[in-house]
Design an enzyme around this catalytic site. Sequence first.
Site, PDB file in Angstrom:
ATOM      1  N   GLY A 110       0.811  -1.209   0.000  1.00 42.85           N
ATOM      2  CA  GLY A 110       0.000   0.000   0.000  1.00 42.85           C
ATOM      3  C   GLY A 110       0.843   1.257   0.000  1.00 42.85           C
ATOM      4  O   GLY A 110       0.629   2.181  -0.791  1.00 42.85           O
ATOM      5  N   LYS A 291       0.554  -8.835 -14.654  1.00 38.75           N
ATOM      6  CA  LYS A 291       1.958  -8.432 -14.701  1.00 38.75           C
ATOM      7  C   LYS A 291       2.794  -9.670 -15.016  1.00 38.75           C
ATOM      8  O   LYS A 291       2.730 -10.667 -14.293  1.00 38.75           O
ATOM      9  CB  LYS A 291       2.357  -7.800 -13.372  1.00 38.75           C
ATOM     10  CG  LYS A 291       1.563  -6.533 -13.048  1.00 38.75           C
ATOM     11  CD  LYS A 291       1.876  -6.007 -11.672  1.00 38.75           C
ATOM     12  CE  LYS A 291       1.188  -6.799 -10.582  1.00 38.75           C
ATOM     13  NZ  LYS A 291      -0.098  -6.241 -10.161  1.00 38.75           N
ATOM     14  N   LEU A 292       3.563  -9.618 -16.092  1.00 39.32           N
ATOM     15  CA  LEU A 292       4.269 -10.788 -16.607  1.00 39.32           C
ATOM     16  C   LEU A 292       5.781 -10.715 -16.429  1.00 39.32           C
ATOM     17  O   LEU A 292       6.519 -11.417 -17.117  1.00 39.32           O
ATOM     18  CB  LEU A 292       3.928 -10.976 -18.097  1.00 39.32           C
ATOM     19  CG  LEU A 292       2.434 -11.155 -18.406  1.00 39.32           C
ATOM     20  CD1 LEU A 292       2.201 -11.137 -19.912  1.00 39.32           C
ATOM     21  CD2 LEU A 292       1.926 -12.451 -17.799  1.00 39.32           C
ATOM     22  N   LYS A 295       8.427 -10.523 -19.300  1.00 42.33           N
ATOM     23  CA  LYS A 295       7.643 -10.657 -20.536  1.00 42.33           C
ATOM     24  C   LYS A 295       6.666  -9.512 -20.720  1.00 42.33           C
ATOM     25  O   LYS A 295       5.911  -9.495 -21.696  1.00 42.33           O
ATOM     26  CB  LYS A 295       6.903 -11.998 -20.536  1.00 42.33           C
ATOM     27  CG  LYS A 295       7.831 -13.209 -20.656  1.00 42.33           C
ATOM     28  CD  LYS A 295       7.072 -14.520 -20.603  1.00 42.33           C
ATOM     29  CE  LYS A 295       6.599 -14.842 -19.210  1.00 42.33           C
ATOM     30  NZ  LYS A 295       5.989 -16.194 -19.091  1.00 42.33           N
ATOM     31  N   ASP A 325       4.302  -3.004  -7.705  1.00 43.79           N
ATOM     32  CA  ASP A 325       3.526  -1.909  -7.111  1.00 43.79           C
ATOM     33  C   ASP A 325       3.678  -0.628  -7.933  1.00 43.79           C
ATOM     34  O   ASP A 325       2.721   0.125  -8.112  1.00 43.79           O
ATOM     35  CB  ASP A 325       3.984  -1.662  -5.677  1.00 43.79           C
ATOM     36  CG  ASP A 325       3.698  -2.844  -4.772  1.00 43.79           C
ATOM     37  OD1 ASP A 325       2.697  -3.535  -5.001  1.00 43.79           O
ATOM     38  OD2 ASP A 325       4.494  -3.089  -3.842  1.00 43.79           O
TER      39      ASP A 325
END
Length: 378
Positions: A110, A291-292, A295, A325
């Site tokens: 956060g 989110k890769l 990649k 994040d």
Amino acid sequence: MKGIAFSTLNQWCHQPKINPSSINQTTSFNANTRFHFYNHQIPSNKSTPFPCFAINRSETPSPPIPLPSSPPLVVVGSANADIYVEIDRLPAEGETISAKTGQTLAGGKGANQAACGGKLSYPTYFVGQVGNDAHGKLITEALGNGGVCLDRLSTVDASPTGHAVVMLQSDGQNSIIIVGGANMTCWPETLSDKDSELVRNAGIVLLQREIPDSVNIQVAKAARSAGVPVILDAGGVDSPVPQELLNSVDIFSPNESELRRLTGMPTETFEQITQAVVKCHEMGVKQVLVKLGEKGSALFTKGEEPIKQPVISAEKVVDTTGAGDTFTASFAVAFVEGKSMKECLRFAAAAASLCVQVKGAIPSMPDRTSVLNLLQFG
């Protein structure tokens, strides 16, 4: 919930003002866009502006300063002290190894996302909890220095500040152990009126899973009731996401491993990822932002072709902590500023690329100028 109020030295006045409802426009990012900061009061277009107080332990608070005209990014979530140890490799079972160095930095999903919003010069509020200890002071100082408004950050006496042990290997990869502390305890049973009002007047709300699901559910419902978009980052506790929470989420954002764990499906190939995302759609989430890692990333909208974004290469990967994040928060900032989904992905990819080149989570969050320069000249 006992609270102590904080403020940054500057308040935000974003010019020009962008309507977040125009999310399909294709205006390009402009490296010459200017963001002005003022210390005087800023007119608000909200019927009930939110005050942002300076540190004041006396009974008489400082005069309130109205919320900036742009609807803020509101991050509700965790704040941790990240205890870094640099090692060549992870220890085997029963083995003791020596670390090269160690240090403690502000972090937590956060707090990371809030710091990213603040450093990108967008008005950002953080709603969270820290303990009444040195780690709590470390986090509040880091967030305040990053431009985050902290008048909804609470200090609790009954629990220490959450912390994490980050084992950073020489190739920049990390393994993390989290101690929840104040992030997981001492929350009020019901969201306060002030927090609810802040959420309902936000431009966008960011959530993660390092605080109780019950808090996230209340926040998401409050946002949904006011038509405020909600992004839920899947990072945090390794447990099924409550359906009640998913029902109030607009964009669900896991990484590959989180997607695999939550769906019970393989995610080795893009085709497998696509099938796992279909299961998320069946759970009621229309948009899934995956989110890769190296990649890149992809945004899947139910009934549409996915939008792919390749990674923007970093000169050198120093530390991947906080990269996810940074990506999620940067995407949220671009989204609330009215950029197209493709532009949001590209902006987020650039921010994440800059993040991994600096050690630490909050210290590695890039500023807006650096991101725009990378997009224009990188």
